[in-house]
Design a protein around this motif. Sequence first.
Motif, PDB file in Angstrom:
ATOM      1  N   LEU A  18       0.759  -1.194  -0.082  1.00  0.00           N
ATOM      2  CA  LEU A  18       0.052   0.099   0.151  1.00  0.00           C
ATOM      3  C   LEU A  18       0.939   1.239  -0.050  1.00  0.00           C
ATOM      4  CD1 LEU A  18      -2.577  -0.990   2.658  1.00  0.00           C
ATOM      5  CD2 LEU A  18      -3.078  -0.708   0.047  1.00  0.00           C
ATOM      6  N   GLU A  19       2.028   0.990  -0.182  1.00  0.00           N
ATOM      7  CA  GLU A  19       3.113   2.256  -0.080  1.00  0.00           C
ATOM      8  C   GLU A  19       3.012   3.385  -1.152  1.00  0.00           C
ATOM      9  OE1 GLU A  19       4.426   2.604   3.226  1.00  0.00           O
ATOM     10  OE2 GLU A  19       3.052   0.903   3.357  1.00  0.00           O
ATOM     11  N   HIS A  20       3.315   4.539  -0.826  1.00  0.00           N
ATOM     12  CA  HIS A  20       3.629   5.482  -1.554  1.00  0.00           C
ATOM     13  C   HIS A  20       4.969   5.350  -2.333  1.00  0.00           C
ATOM     14  CE1 HIS A  20       4.616   9.897  -2.826  1.00  0.00           C
ATOM     15  NE2 HIS A  20       3.514  10.212  -2.554  1.00  0.00           N
ATOM     16  N   HIS A  21       5.062   5.959  -3.432  1.00  0.00           N
ATOM     17  CA  HIS A  21       6.580   5.546  -4.166  1.00  0.00           C
ATOM     18  C   HIS A  21       7.510   6.262  -3.226  1.00  0.00           C
ATOM     19  CE1 HIS A  21       4.548   5.895  -8.491  1.00  0.00           C
ATOM     20  NE2 HIS A  21       4.419   4.863  -7.499  1.00  0.00           N
ATOM     21  N   SER A  22       7.378   7.263  -2.318  1.00  0.00           N
ATOM     22  CA  SER A  22       8.518   7.541  -1.316  1.00  0.00           C
ATOM     23  C   SER A  22       8.748   6.760  -0.218  1.00  0.00           C
ATOM     24  CB  SER A  22       8.006   8.810  -0.812  1.00  0.00           C
ATOM     25  OG  SER A  22       7.022   8.762   0.022  1.00  0.00           O
ATOM     26  N   ASN A  23       7.859   5.759  -0.064  1.00  0.00           N
ATOM     27  CA  ASN A  23       8.281   4.570   0.713  1.00  0.00           C
ATOM     28  C   ASN A  23       8.576   3.440   0.050  1.00  0.00           C
ATOM     29  OD1 ASN A  23       8.989   4.109   3.736  1.00  0.00           O
ATOM     30  ND2 ASN A  23       6.923   3.616   4.020  1.00  0.00           N
TER      31      ASN A  23
END
Length: 405
Positions: A120-125
């Motif tokens: 479920l992560e955002h690209h920054s994570n």
Amino acid sequence: MPFDIEKIRADFPILKRKVNGYPLVYLDNAATSQKPQIVIDSIVNYYSNYNANIHRGVHSLSQEATDAYEIARQKLQKHFNIKNAYEVIFTSGTTHGINLVASGFSEILKKGDEIIVSALEHHSNIVPWQMLCERTGAILKVIPMNDDGALIISAYEKLLSEKTKLVFVNHVSNALGTVNPIKEIIRLAHDVGAAVLIDGAQACSHIKPDLQALDVDFYVTSAHKMCGPTGIGMLFMKEEWGEKLPPYQGGGEMIKEVTFEKTTYAGLPHKFEAGTPNISGGIAFGTAIDYLNSINFREIEAYETKILEYATKKLLEIEGLKIYGTAPGKTSVVSFNIEDIHPYDIGTIVDKLGIAVRTGHHCAQPIMEYYKIPGTVRASFAFYNTKTEVDALVEAVKKAKLMLT
């Protein structure tokens, strides 16, 4: 103060403007929140009355600026229930905080170590940890999700082992609004000796996390999603990790002593705060925290839940509309598509009617790949939105559907 929606809306000057001849309906709060006048005034006041660099001057302006900046740090400490103020590190935002931690662990991890992120992560994570694996030879593993947009915790448990060194999960999914069971995720990681970083960027405008109760090692967030300014954020770092991790950047402020032969570093938080910071932003972050607490987070959460339930019900009345992210625990985000209509086309049409929504993959391409879609229309609500604005969105989406089918 009592929850008075009209009084709250009056605090936000931008909500009075029109877009394309229509009253602005701002439903892109997951990207950035709007700013109350008190936060705007805080920035103007700093530059108008006591603009000076901090920590380095004996003159009055520098002392005033330093005091205001450090008081803001203490406000964050209290708000997030952090044990020590020096465990609050000011950053330029969530992405900066994540990269700071990833950089530090590049000195610690070795080939064959394992790190875990979620689906479920955002690209920054995602990207910083992929880069970390490339540098160190560590192995990246992923907690899978189900069709509701919830993480499969039983699968997470199977991923954990004595090889697991780090776990990274967002508190709330920016694309779907899913609230992850981070307390359980942290506990299970600690059981195998792994550290945990939680990305709180999407949570902190809706939820007031207690970081001591969570026992998290690192927690990152951004002010601009909490009614504060852009370019400023927070990294909470447990003191023990502050002592272990090397500095992220070299420069002024982060040193204890410098000679051409050797440099020794300052302790927390200055060890990770090289250079002149975003002083006005830090001060205004504290002002935004004060503003949100004056409303009361319980009131915010209860009101936003009603808006989410209403929006979900009204949107699902549109034939052919599908909502992505139906986990039981959600914040006020609705991601949807209508049959074969591209989300960008819907977003463009509703903008002509003064309604701001986000379209695309929301920097969460793995989620879109899971659902086999190019992206979604995302309406994200804040405590200053109203049911009338939800009605305007629903009517605009109906018009868009009529035009595009």
